[in-house]
Enzyme design. Structure first.
Site, short mmCIF file in Angstrom:
data_model
loop_
_atom_site.label_atom_id
_atom_site.label_comp_id
_atom_site.label_asym_id
_atom_site.label_seq_id
_atom_site.Cartn_x
_atom_site.Cartn_y
_atom_site.Cartn_z
N VAL A 269 0.84 -1.19 0.00
CA VAL A 269 0.00 0.00 0.00
C VAL A 269 0.88 1.24 0.00
CG1 VAL A 269 -1.69 1.31 1.34
CG2 VAL A 269 -1.88 -1.17 1.17
N GLY A 270 0.47 2.26 -0.75
CA GLY A 270 1.18 3.53 -0.68
C GLY A 270 1.35 4.21 -2.01
N GLU A 293 -2.30 -8.66 -1.34
CA GLU A 293 -3.07 -8.53 -0.10
C GLU A 293 -4.22 -7.56 -0.26
OE1 GLU A 293 0.25 -8.52 3.28
OE2 GLU A 293 0.57 -7.12 1.63
N ASN A 383 4.46 0.71 11.66
CA ASN A 383 3.21 -0.01 11.46
C ASN A 383 3.35 -1.50 11.73
OD1 ASN A 383 2.02 2.40 10.67
ND2 ASN A 383 2.40 2.04 8.51
N GLY A 387 2.46 -8.08 5.27
CA GLY A 387 2.67 -9.27 4.46
C GLY A 387 3.92 -9.23 3.63
#
Length: 503
Positions: A269-270, A293, A383, A387
């Site tokens: 993510v990002g 994911e 964080n 995964g």
């Protein structure tokens, strides 16, 4: 809501969130739904937090062991942390309040590969699961559950929990029905059998979650959206990282190591991940697949334009604009998206069998290719590993990406020695910054150091890294992976003391 709750027995258990939360008592281990801000319960955690605050005002103990799929949202992690109601948390988190309390030592936190959480629970490593609090989008007449925007560990929580609270969220699109694939063929060693999945889009399970109706102690009606943030516009550094990686994929095609359709993509993510996905579309790639994911806006755009034909994931992680696009064209996406439990989306055997191309972010890499993706200065969690380790160890290509500097140049993301190691040099094939790409395959430690310094380090830090490496090669006791132990973490110490690694 009558249409959403079709089972008469479970409909009879509808109650307010306050009454449902009252069924959770101090000391319980609670498994909650939620994965990267999607599909988490919206009302029961808030009611629970208020109940915990009231108990603390009376001088009573009230803390819980909280297990989820991944990060959730302020209504869950933030509210429970602020109320002082979390004693232990796993496996991944992103809430500022929760993070601060973990780093102050007020909450015990276990960082664990997301693909291992379900099996740890099944093995009994996490103790007894007292309660599951799960969001779904509907309950069928026969009692089966239509999952929400994330699956995560919900199957495991429903199977193992002594009691279950179900939140039925009418704000989730009813068109999610049919998008999920819940595999019930897992077993404990030594009775495991091969998982019959050979392509990302294969359906090997059922569209619905099962629950023993006798375990359900409450059903709560909700109508609230997932709390998802806007993604930042793609900046120049992210765009250049994407260009380097896309050109590398083209090179691998020319060398015959990849086909024109690549291999199934996994993307963290990002901002950088979105830039890479956008670069694949503008670069003319087509017929792609994904085994990942989360599906975020960049991947949704590739599905919308048919650049990606099929994606397997465990959750949606979309901006508000992405949510609107998804809901408006859900029939198109339902034929191209499969949402699975995270023990499947992050399963080591499947990742290796499919040959995924893994692209994940990092905090820093050292000159030998060890990657830190979770900690600041080796001690403060950000964080969690998520995964990334599931994919780094098992993918066809393991790529880690980051800008070469942070904090306006005060931090170099390429350092002499990583202050914390989540992914060892043995699991890292490619390192990319806006400066360039380092292909580490087939190289010794000293060869990797030269490639990383030359290609990935920022020009302001490159001479400092070269100086360290040359002196380490000369003065280190061992010459295989040379280090000056009295200097190896000095850059981090300088930043902590003076605010700049160059000071």
């Amino acid at each position: 809501m009558v249409d959403r709750i079709g089972n008469p027995n479970l409909r009879s258990k509808i109650m307010p969130a306050d009454d449902a939360a009252a069924k959770i008592v101090p000391g319980m281990t609670v498994g909650m739904s939620g994965f990267t801000g999607a599909g988490y319960p919206k009302q029961v955690p808030l009611a629970l937090a208020a109940m915990i605050e009231a108990a603390h005002l009376r001088g009573e103990y009230f803390k819980l062991k909280v297990l989820t799929g991944a990060s959730t949202a302020p209504e869950l992690d933030g509210a429970l942390a602020k109320a002082g109601g979390i004693d232990f948390r796993l496996p991944y988190q992103s809430d500022p309040e929760l993070r601060a309390r973990i780093n102050r030592g007020e909450i015990e936190y276990m960082d664990i590969h997301l693909g291992q959480v379900a099996q740890y629970a099944w093995f009994g490593f996490l103790g007894k699961l007292d309660m599951a609090v799960i969001e779904v989008s509907a309950i069928l007449e026969d009692g089966r559950l239509v999952p929400s925007t994330s699956v995560g560990n919900n199957k495991t929580w429903l199977d193992l929990a002594d009691q279950v609270i179900i939140e039925v969220n009418a704000a989730q699109p009813i068109g999610l029905d049919g998008m999920h694939d819940i595999y019930y063929g897992t077993a404990l060693p030594p009775n495991r059998k091969p998982i019959p999945l050979v392509r990302p889009g294969d359906r090997i399970g059922e569209p619905y979650l099962r629950v023993d109706p006798s375990k359900v102690v409450a059903v709560v009606e909700t109508q609230a959206p997932d709390r998802l943030g806007h993604f930042a516009p793609v900046d120049e550094a992210s765009r250049r990282i994407a260009e380097h990686l896309v050109e590398f994929f083209r090179h691998e095609i020319r060398q015959g190591r990849l086909g024109p359709n690549l291999l199934p993509l996994q993307s963290g993510v990002g901002n950088i991940a979105n830039a890479v996905l956008s670069g694949l579309r503008s670069g003319g790639f087509e017929g792609l697949t994904g085994f990942t994911e989360v599906i975020q806006d960049g991947m949704l755009d590739l599905i919308r334009t048919d650049t990606i034909q099929m994606v397997s994931a465990t959750a949606l992680s979309l901006s508000p604009e992405g949510v609107k696009e998804f809901a408006q064209n859900i029939d198109h996406y339902r034929s191209r998206i499969v949402l699975r439990p995270q023990e499947m989306s992050n399963h080591a055997e499947l990742i290796r069998r499919l040959g995924c191309l893994a692209i994940n972010g990092m905090v820093e890499a050292d000159i030998y290719g060890n990657v830190n993706s979770t900690h600041v200065a080796g001690t403060s969690i950000i964080n969690g590993i998520g995964g990334s380790g599931d994919f780094a160890r098992n993918s066809f290509l393991s790529c880690f990406v980051t800008p070469s500097t942070a904090k306006n140049g005060a931090i170099s993301c390429i350092v002499p020695m990583a202050s914390h190691v989540d992914h060892t040099e043995h699991d890292v094939a490619i390192v990319v910054t806006e400066q360039g790409l380092a292909d580490l395959r087939g190289l010794s430690p000293k060869q990797r150091a030269r490639v990383i310094i030359d290609n990935c380090a920022h020009p302001e830090y490159r001479p400092l890294l070269e100086d360290y490496f040359l002196r380490a090669c000369r003065d280190s006791r061992g010459k295989h992976t040379p280090h000056l132990l009295n200097e190896a973490l000095a850059w981090h110490e300088r930043f902590l003391l003076k605010g700049d690694m160059r000071a």
